[in-house]
Motif scaffolding. Structure first.
Motif, short mmCIF file in Angstrom:
data_model
loop_
_atom_site.label_atom_id
_atom_site.label_comp_id
_atom_site.label_asym_id
_atom_site.label_seq_id
_atom_site.Cartn_x
_atom_site.Cartn_y
_atom_site.Cartn_z
N ARG A 164 -9.81 -3.87 -1.41
CA ARG A 164 -10.52 -2.77 -0.75
C ARG A 164 -10.91 -3.14 0.69
O ARG A 164 -10.75 -2.34 1.60
N THR A 220 7.14 6.37 -3.96
CA THR A 220 6.22 5.34 -4.44
C THR A 220 6.97 4.29 -5.25
O THR A 220 6.78 3.09 -5.05
N ASP A 276 -8.49 5.66 -5.72
CA ASP A 276 -7.42 4.70 -5.44
C ASP A 276 -7.44 3.63 -6.52
O ASP A 276 -8.50 3.22 -6.98
N THR A 300 -0.32 4.34 -0.85
CA THR A 300 -1.22 5.48 -0.98
C THR A 300 -0.79 6.67 -0.13
O THR A 300 -1.16 7.80 -0.43
N ASP A 357 0.87 -1.18 0.00
CA ASP A 357 0.00 0.00 0.00
C ASP A 357 0.91 1.23 0.00
O ASP A 357 1.59 1.50 0.98
N ARG A 406 -2.31 5.90 -5.14
CA ARG A 406 -3.19 7.08 -5.05
C ARG A 406 -2.46 8.26 -5.67
O ARG A 406 -1.29 8.49 -5.40
N VAL A 410 -1.37 -0.85 -4.17
CA VAL A 410 -2.45 0.13 -4.15
C VAL A 410 -1.84 1.52 -4.26
O VAL A 410 -0.93 1.88 -3.51
N THR A 444 -10.29 3.98 2.55
CA THR A 444 -9.96 4.16 1.14
C THR A 444 -10.57 5.46 0.64
O THR A 444 -11.38 6.08 1.32
N ARG A 445 -10.17 5.85 -0.56
CA ARG A 445 -10.72 7.05 -1.21
C ARG A 445 -11.09 6.72 -2.65
O ARG A 445 -10.48 5.86 -3.27
N LEU A 468 -9.80 0.56 -7.29
CA LEU A 468 -9.89 -0.19 -6.04
C LEU A 468 -11.33 -0.49 -5.65
O LEU A 468 -11.61 -1.47 -4.98
#
Length: 89
Positions: free
Chosen positions: A68, A15, A81, A8, A6, A37, A35, A77-78, A62
């Motif tokens: 998720r 990243t 994503d 994000t 992850d 973002r 994942v 989450t948003r 996602l």
């Protein structure tokens, strides 16, 4: 073996640094779910994975992905994503 990352909460270039460290720990044929973002990671991480010679299997929102549920338990989450699935060659 499937790995999970992850990123994000990270920003470029971290990243890709974290993604590359994951790839280095993977064996050939292993897959990973990452994942992402934000515009830069969504554009740059898959391109960088490909440049290293590994395979992008899929890039999906996602919202409908099994990852998720895991993330919602851990941190939420948003919308926007994305899930990147890769295979180490």
């Amino acid at each position: 073996m499937d790995h999970f990352l992850d990123i994000t909460a990270d920003v470029c270039p971290m990243t890709f640094v974290r993604t590359r460290l994951l790839i280095e720990r993977m064996a050939a044929g292993d897959t990973a779910t990452i994942v992402l973002r934000g515009v830069e990671p969504i554009e740059n991480v898959p391109a960088s994975v490909t440049e290293l010679g590994h395979r992008v299997i899929a890039m999906l929102p996602l919202a409908g992905d099994p990852a998720r549920a895991r993330l919602e338990r851990e941190r939420g989450t948003r919308d926007g994503d994305m899930v990147l699935r890769i295979a180490k060659t």
